[in-house]
Write an enzyme that holds these catalytic residues in place. Sequence first.
Site, PDB file in Angstrom:
ATOM      1  N   CYS A  80     -10.508   2.163   3.730  1.00 25.83           N
ATOM      2  CA  CYS A  80      -9.698   2.577   4.723  1.00 25.83           C
ATOM      3  C   CYS A  80     -10.248   3.107   5.729  1.00 25.83           C
ATOM      4  O   CYS A  80     -10.943   2.877   6.456  1.00 25.83           O
ATOM      5  CB  CYS A  80      -8.308   3.219   3.952  1.00 25.83           C
ATOM      6  SG  CYS A  80      -6.833   2.937   5.201  1.00 25.83           S
ATOM      7  N   HIS A 172      -6.675   0.497  -0.609  1.00 22.28           N
ATOM      8  CA  HIS A 172      -6.870   1.536  -1.486  1.00 22.28           C
ATOM      9  C   HIS A 172      -7.279   1.224  -3.278  1.00 22.28           C
ATOM     10  O   HIS A 172      -6.321   1.515  -3.869  1.00 22.28           O
ATOM     11  CB  HIS A 172      -5.951   2.643  -1.292  1.00 22.28           C
ATOM     12  CG  HIS A 172      -5.761   3.273  -0.179  1.00 22.28           C
ATOM     13  ND1 HIS A 172      -6.716   4.826   0.243  1.00 22.28           N
ATOM     14  CD2 HIS A 172      -5.753   3.317   1.186  1.00 22.28           C
ATOM     15  CE1 HIS A 172      -6.448   5.065   1.388  1.00 22.28           C
ATOM     16  NE2 HIS A 172      -5.683   4.161   2.010  1.00 22.28           N
ATOM     17  N   GLU A 174      -8.563   2.834  -5.308  1.00 26.17           N
ATOM     18  CA  GLU A 174      -8.662   3.993  -6.004  1.00 26.17           C
ATOM     19  C   GLU A 174      -6.896   4.377  -6.397  1.00 26.17           C
ATOM     20  O   GLU A 174      -6.627   5.138  -7.366  1.00 26.17           O
ATOM     21  CB  GLU A 174      -9.339   5.263  -5.424  1.00 26.17           C
ATOM     22  CG  GLU A 174      -8.569   5.777  -4.144  1.00 26.17           C
ATOM     23  CD  GLU A 174      -8.360   5.082  -2.968  1.00 26.17           C
ATOM     24  OE1 GLU A 174      -8.718   3.885  -3.004  1.00 26.17           O
ATOM     25  OE2 GLU A 174      -7.952   5.721  -2.168  1.00 26.17           O
TER      26      GLU A 174
HETATM   27  N1  GLN Z   1      -4.913   5.209   9.905  1.00 28.18           N
HETATM   28  C1  GLN Z   1      -5.897   5.821   9.038  1.00 28.18           C
HETATM   29  C2  GLN Z   1      -7.136   5.988  10.315  1.00 28.18           C
HETATM   30  O1  GLN Z   1      -7.001   5.420  11.416  1.00 28.18           O
HETATM   31  C3  GLN Z   1      -6.494   5.351   7.922  1.00 28.18           C
HETATM   32  C4  GLN Z   1      -5.645   5.321   6.997  1.00 28.18           C
HETATM   33  C5  GLN Z   1      -5.803   5.626   5.588  1.00 28.18           C
HETATM   34  O2  GLN Z   1      -7.217   5.894   5.297  1.00 28.18           O
HETATM   35  N2  GLN Z   1      -5.129   5.168   4.740  1.00 28.18           N
HETATM   36  O3  GLN Z   1      -7.950   6.827   9.898  1.00 28.18           O
END
Ligand code: GLN
Length: 196
Positions: A80, A172, A174
């Site tokens: 992410c 995610h 995890e």
């Molecule tokens: N929206 C976040 C970003 O732009 C990422 C979200 C996440 O890691 N769950 O960094």
Amino acid sequence: MSDIRVGVLALQGAFIEHEKMLQQVGAQAVEVRLPQQLDGLDALIIPGGESTTIGKLAVDFGLLEPLREFARHKPVWGTCAGMILLARDIGRDQPLLGLMDITVNRNAFGRQVDSFETDLHVPALGLEPFHAVFIRAPLVTRVGDGVEVLARLEDGSIVAARQGHWLATAFHPELTDDPRFHRYFLQEVGNLVPVR
Ligand code: GLN
């Protein structure tokens, strides 16, 4: 105790969940906040969180260049926000490692679809679908020649990709109890054995 030592960048975000999963698959998890804590690690995970915050803290802690240097030869996985940090291009200006030849669109699902869960077909993990949790997730909008697409949403959007010893997932792993992505990272991407 396993000999495999995997760093988890612990500046901000969901790093504890990665540590638990690493222990579950038989690796040692090491929290990384300072450059010297990268010494002797076999691999590194950059967790989800807020990529602007993680990037800014990485600059403040003098970590950007040491992380790039580490990643030159060692396996690195970004989930992410971590995927955003690995990307070469996100179409805006914020501190990045800029390693993987992918273009990433932050918060690609907009406010309406903030977070969702879905079952993904991930051939690299076998036949059983992988239950993926997306939280204000980014999407990969372009991959370079050396990048392998590992998973797509039903509409074709790319949500997992690998370039040599670098791995990126928009979701995610995890936050589920399915350790297959962590095992895949260590064994296939990292060539690290043995793992439970
Ligand atoms: N929206 C976040 C970003 O732009 C990422 C979200 C996440 O890691 N769950 O960094």
